[in-house]
Design an enzyme around this catalytic site. Structure first.
Site, PDB file in Angstrom:
ATOM      1  N   ILE A  22       0.859  -1.203   0.000  1.00  0.00           N
ATOM      2  CA  ILE A  22       0.000   0.000   0.000  1.00  0.00           C
ATOM      3  C   ILE A  22       0.890   1.245   0.000  1.00  0.00           C
ATOM      4  O   ILE A  22       0.663   2.187  -0.740  1.00  0.00           O
ATOM      5  CB  ILE A  22      -0.915   0.056   1.247  1.00  0.00           C
ATOM      6  CG1 ILE A  22      -1.854  -1.141   1.301  1.00  0.00           C
ATOM      7  CG2 ILE A  22      -1.711   1.351   1.255  1.00  0.00           C
ATOM      8  CD1 ILE A  22      -2.713  -1.188   2.568  1.00  0.00           C
ATOM      9  N   ALA A  23       1.881   1.255   0.864  1.00  0.00           N
ATOM     10  CA  ALA A  23       2.724   2.459   0.985  1.00  0.00           C
ATOM     11  C   ALA A  23       4.022   2.106   1.681  1.00  0.00           C
ATOM     12  O   ALA A  23       4.128   1.076   2.355  1.00  0.00           O
ATOM     13  CB  ALA A  23       1.983   3.528   1.785  1.00  0.00           C
ATOM     14  N   MET A  27       8.951   3.992   8.716  1.00  0.00           N
ATOM     15  CA  MET A  27       9.362   2.829   9.507  1.00  0.00           C
ATOM     16  C   MET A  27       9.349   1.530   8.713  1.00  0.00           C
ATOM     17  O   MET A  27       9.767   0.497   9.217  1.00  0.00           O
ATOM     18  CB  MET A  27       8.399   2.655  10.687  1.00  0.00           C
ATOM     19  CG  MET A  27       8.514   3.733  11.718  1.00  0.00           C
ATOM     20  SD  MET A  27       9.214   3.141  13.235  1.00  0.00           S
ATOM     21  CE  MET A  27       8.042   1.919  13.770  1.00  0.00           C
ATOM     22  N   GLY A  28       8.818   1.549   7.510  1.00  0.00           N
ATOM     23  CA  GLY A  28       8.788   0.309   6.755  1.00  0.00           C
ATOM     24  C   GLY A  28       7.712   0.305   5.693  1.00  0.00           C
ATOM     25  O   GLY A  28       7.304   1.340   5.200  1.00  0.00           O
ATOM     26  N   VAL A  30       3.883  -0.846   4.317  1.00  0.00           N
ATOM     27  CA  VAL A  30       2.533  -1.235   4.745  1.00  0.00           C
ATOM     28  C   VAL A  30       1.903  -2.059   3.618  1.00  0.00           C
ATOM     29  O   VAL A  30       1.891  -1.634   2.455  1.00  0.00           O
ATOM     30  CB  VAL A  30       1.672   0.001   5.077  1.00  0.00           C
ATOM     31  CG1 VAL A  30       0.251  -0.427   5.454  1.00  0.00           C
ATOM     32  CG2 VAL A  30       2.286   0.786   6.231  1.00  0.00           C
ATOM     33  N   ASP A 143       3.344  12.439  16.777  1.00  0.00           N
ATOM     34  CA  ASP A 143       3.726  12.468  15.361  1.00  0.00           C
ATOM     35  C   ASP A 143       2.492  12.710  14.480  1.00  0.00           C
ATOM     36  O   ASP A 143       2.330  12.065  13.451  1.00  0.00           O
ATOM     37  CB  ASP A 143       4.422  11.148  14.993  1.00  0.00           C
ATOM     38  CG  ASP A 143       5.249  11.263  13.712  1.00  0.00           C
ATOM     39  OD1 ASP A 143       5.592  12.400  13.318  1.00  0.00           O
ATOM     40  OD2 ASP A 143       5.542  10.213  13.109  1.00  0.00           O
TER      41      ASP A 143
HETATM   42  N1  LIG Z   1      -4.595   0.701   8.369  1.00  0.00           N
HETATM   43  C1  LIG Z   1      -4.257   1.160   7.174  1.00  0.00           C
HETATM   44  N2  LIG Z   1      -5.052   0.984   6.086  1.00  0.00           N
HETATM   45  C2  LIG Z   1      -4.682   1.483   4.881  1.00  0.00           C
HETATM   46  N3  LIG Z   1      -3.533   2.147   4.635  1.00  0.00           N
HETATM   47  C3  LIG Z   1      -2.684   2.355   5.663  1.00  0.00           C
HETATM   48  C4  LIG Z   1      -2.996   1.873   6.980  1.00  0.00           C
HETATM   49  N4  LIG Z   1      -2.001   2.214   7.806  1.00  0.00           N
HETATM   50  C5  LIG Z   1      -1.106   2.878   7.051  1.00  0.00           C
HETATM   51  N5  LIG Z   1      -1.499   2.969   5.766  1.00  0.00           N
HETATM   52  C6  LIG Z   1      -0.745   3.620   4.666  1.00  0.00           C
HETATM   53  O1  LIG Z   1       0.651   3.457   4.920  1.00  0.00           O
HETATM   54  C7  LIG Z   1       1.306   4.730   5.107  1.00  0.00           C
HETATM   55  C8  LIG Z   1       2.386   4.600   6.178  1.00  0.00           C
HETATM   56  O2  LIG Z   1       1.773   4.144   7.380  1.00  0.00           O
HETATM   57  P1  LIG Z   1       2.343   4.518   8.805  1.00  0.00           P
HETATM   58  O3  LIG Z   1       1.593   3.733   9.822  1.00  0.00           O
HETATM   59  O4  LIG Z   1       2.319   6.005   8.946  1.00  0.00           O
HETATM   60  O5  LIG Z   1       3.819   3.980   8.717  1.00  0.00           O
HETATM   61  P2  LIG Z   1       5.238   4.609   9.079  1.00  0.00           P
HETATM   62  O6  LIG Z   1       5.459   4.291  10.520  1.00  0.00           O
HETATM   63  O7  LIG Z   1       6.178   3.875   8.202  1.00  0.00           O
HETATM   64  O8  LIG Z   1       5.180   6.080   8.825  1.00  0.00           O
HETATM   65  C9  LIG Z   1       0.177   5.687   5.456  1.00  0.00           C
HETATM   66  O9  LIG Z   1       0.501   7.015   5.100  1.00  0.00           O
HETATM   67  C10 LIG Z   1      -0.987   5.131   4.637  1.00  0.00           C
HETATM   68  O10 LIG Z   1      -0.874   5.570   3.297  1.00  0.00           O
HETATM   69 MG   LIG Z   2       3.744   7.414   9.459  1.00  0.00          MG
END
Ligand SMILES: Nc1ncnc2c1ncn2[C@@H]1O[C@H](COP(=O)(O)OP(=O)(O)O)[C@@H](O)[C@H]1O
Ligand SMILES: [Mg+2]
Length: 412
Positions: A22-23, A27-28, A30, A143
């Site tokens: 997805i993205a 931190m890694g 998703v 954050d």
């Molecule tokens: N529960 C979710 N459902 C759909 N997309 C998600 C979800 N959680 C994160 N994402 C996608 O992944 C991206 C990074 O998630 P995030 O939790 O912020 O990770 P990181 O710790 O790497 O910043 C988000 O900006 C969003 O686009």
């Molecule tokens: Mg994030």
């Protein structure tokens, strides 16, 4: 075959089927995945360790992910992404969450530029509710930023990524004094190295709403430390698209946490802006899984403030010393800000009164318009400055005369 392609199709913990990325966040990665047991879609966050991390840093990252899981799992709120499970595999934790078909606010701004204020107000209300629930549970997010706000197809907002959140009673992971976060969205008190409390999250919410409304962050310089300096000492640039949300955003971006807009005030202001407001046209935007279009200059600017940075203890100390000298100017900024808001309120009232009043009779076209005469205003400095100069000159003359007489009569 790429590492992502290798992992796609993998069955995590014997239960979660990874399908596609997805993205990629700070931190890694998703993943979109399917829970084979409950037969439902889930999102899985894979924590990727940077190549040269030490054993200690690896442990810190692992601990941080577990903490994110614990924090989010302890919250049950419709506008906070729910964490279902944490799986430890390959020596690292994987976070299994509710899957929200969405795009982050960051992505939306990068793709479409500034969002209509009505849309931003609705997202703001949702995220505010999620934040208040976290604060009630003793959790400070730390954050809040556009990359950590998800927006679904109906235009609802969700707060995600409790990765650097702290719960009351948790020991801090950044014991070395290093600070982790995105400078454009860090509150001034955090920039000063103070322990952030709930008002700090409200500042970050203000900075997030600013980016969504204006299409670029309020504070973003080339260097993280320059950005933090701007956070503690500069005004946010004038808002061009904020409509009735401008006073709210400025109130949230108040430097002094004690004077900052509270959650209750923010909710009232958002609700009153929305009451009777027509739904924004062309909102929500169509969802697509297609890659975002090529970035424009504005999109790049919007992205500019979203990077997670590590800021060393020495740099923070330097900032604290440098900004002590700026406290006076910050106080002036606050006064300027108050004056600016009062001016705007007066202008709005005058505008309303103008619209209500019948139009003034027109001057005959032949009458040449006379230039408006400037009002005479007495200024105290017109008296004070010459008097001080005169007194100085007199004292120099007196000292000179005494010195002359002294040398003539041999007094010294
Ligand atoms: N529960 C979710 N459902 C759909 N997309 C998600 C979800 N959680 C994160 N994402 C996608 O992944 C991206 C990074 O998630 P995030 O939790 O912020 O990770 P990181 O710790 O790497 O910043 C988000 O900006 C969003 O686009
Ligand atoms: Mg994030």
């Amino acid at each position: 075959m790429s590492a992502d392609a290798e992992r796609a199709g993998r069955l995590l913990g014997g239960r979660y089927d990874l399908t596609s990325v997805i993205a990629r966040g700070g931190m890694g990665v998703v993943w979109e995945a399917t829970d084979r047991v409950l037969d439902r879609p889930v999102a899985v966050k894979e924590v990727t360790y940077p190549v040269h991390v030490t054993e200690h840093e690896r442990e810190v990252l692992r601990e941080r992910t577990l903490r994110e899981g614990r924090n989010a799992a302890s919250l049950d709120h419709p506008h906070v992404t729910t964490v279902f499970d944490v799986v430890e595999e390959d020596g690292r934790p994987w976070l299994v969450m509710e899957h929200i078909p969405s795009r982050s606010l960051q992505q939306l701004v990068e793709e479409t530029g500034p969002l209509p204020w009505q849309a931003v107000a609705r997202i703001g209300l949702d995220v505010l509710d999620g934040l208040v629930a976290a604060h009630r549970a003793g959790i400070v997010h730390r954050d809040v930023k556009p990359g950590n706000v998800l927006v679904d197809t109906a235009g609802r907002g969700y707060l995600t990524d409790f990765g650097i959140a702290t719960a009351t009673g948790d020991s801090s992971l950044t014991t070395t004094g290093t600070m982790i976060g995105s400078p454009s969205y860090m509150s001034p008190e955090r920039a000063h190295g103070e322990q952030p409390g709930p008002p700090s999250d409200l500042w970050s919410l203000g900075a997030t709403l600013y980016t969504a409304l204006e299409g670029r962050p309020a504070f973003a310089k080339d260097e993280p430390m320059a950005t933090l300096m701007a956070v503690v000492s500069e005004h946010p640039p004038p808002m061009l698209h904020a409509g009735p949300l401008e006073p709210l955003v400025r109130g949230l971006l108040t430097k002094d946490p004690a004077l900052r807009t509270t959650p209750g005030q923010a909710r009232t202001e958002l609700q009153s802006a929305l009451s009777g407001a027509p739904a924004a046209q062309a909102w929500p935007p169509p969802q697509s899984s297609a890659p975002p279009p090529t970035r424009s200059a504005d999109a790049a600017a919007a992205a500019g403030g979203d990077q997670v940075e590590r800021i060393s203890a020495e740099d923070l100390k330097a900032l604290a010393l440098g900004s002590a000298a700026l406290i006076g100017s910050v106080a002036r900024d606050a006064a300027d800000q108050a004056r600016h808001l009062a001016d705007k309120r007066r202008a709005r009232r005058a505008d309303r009164a103008d619209r209500a009043a019948p139009p003034p009779p027109r001057r005959p076209a032949a009458t040449p318009a006379r230039p408006a005469r400037r009002r005479f205003r007495f200024r105290r400095r017109w008296v004070v400055v010459p008097v001080v100069v005169l007194l100085l000159a007199l004292s120099i003359v007196v000292i000179g005369v005494v010195a002359l007489l002294g040398s003539a009569f041999g007094w010294f």
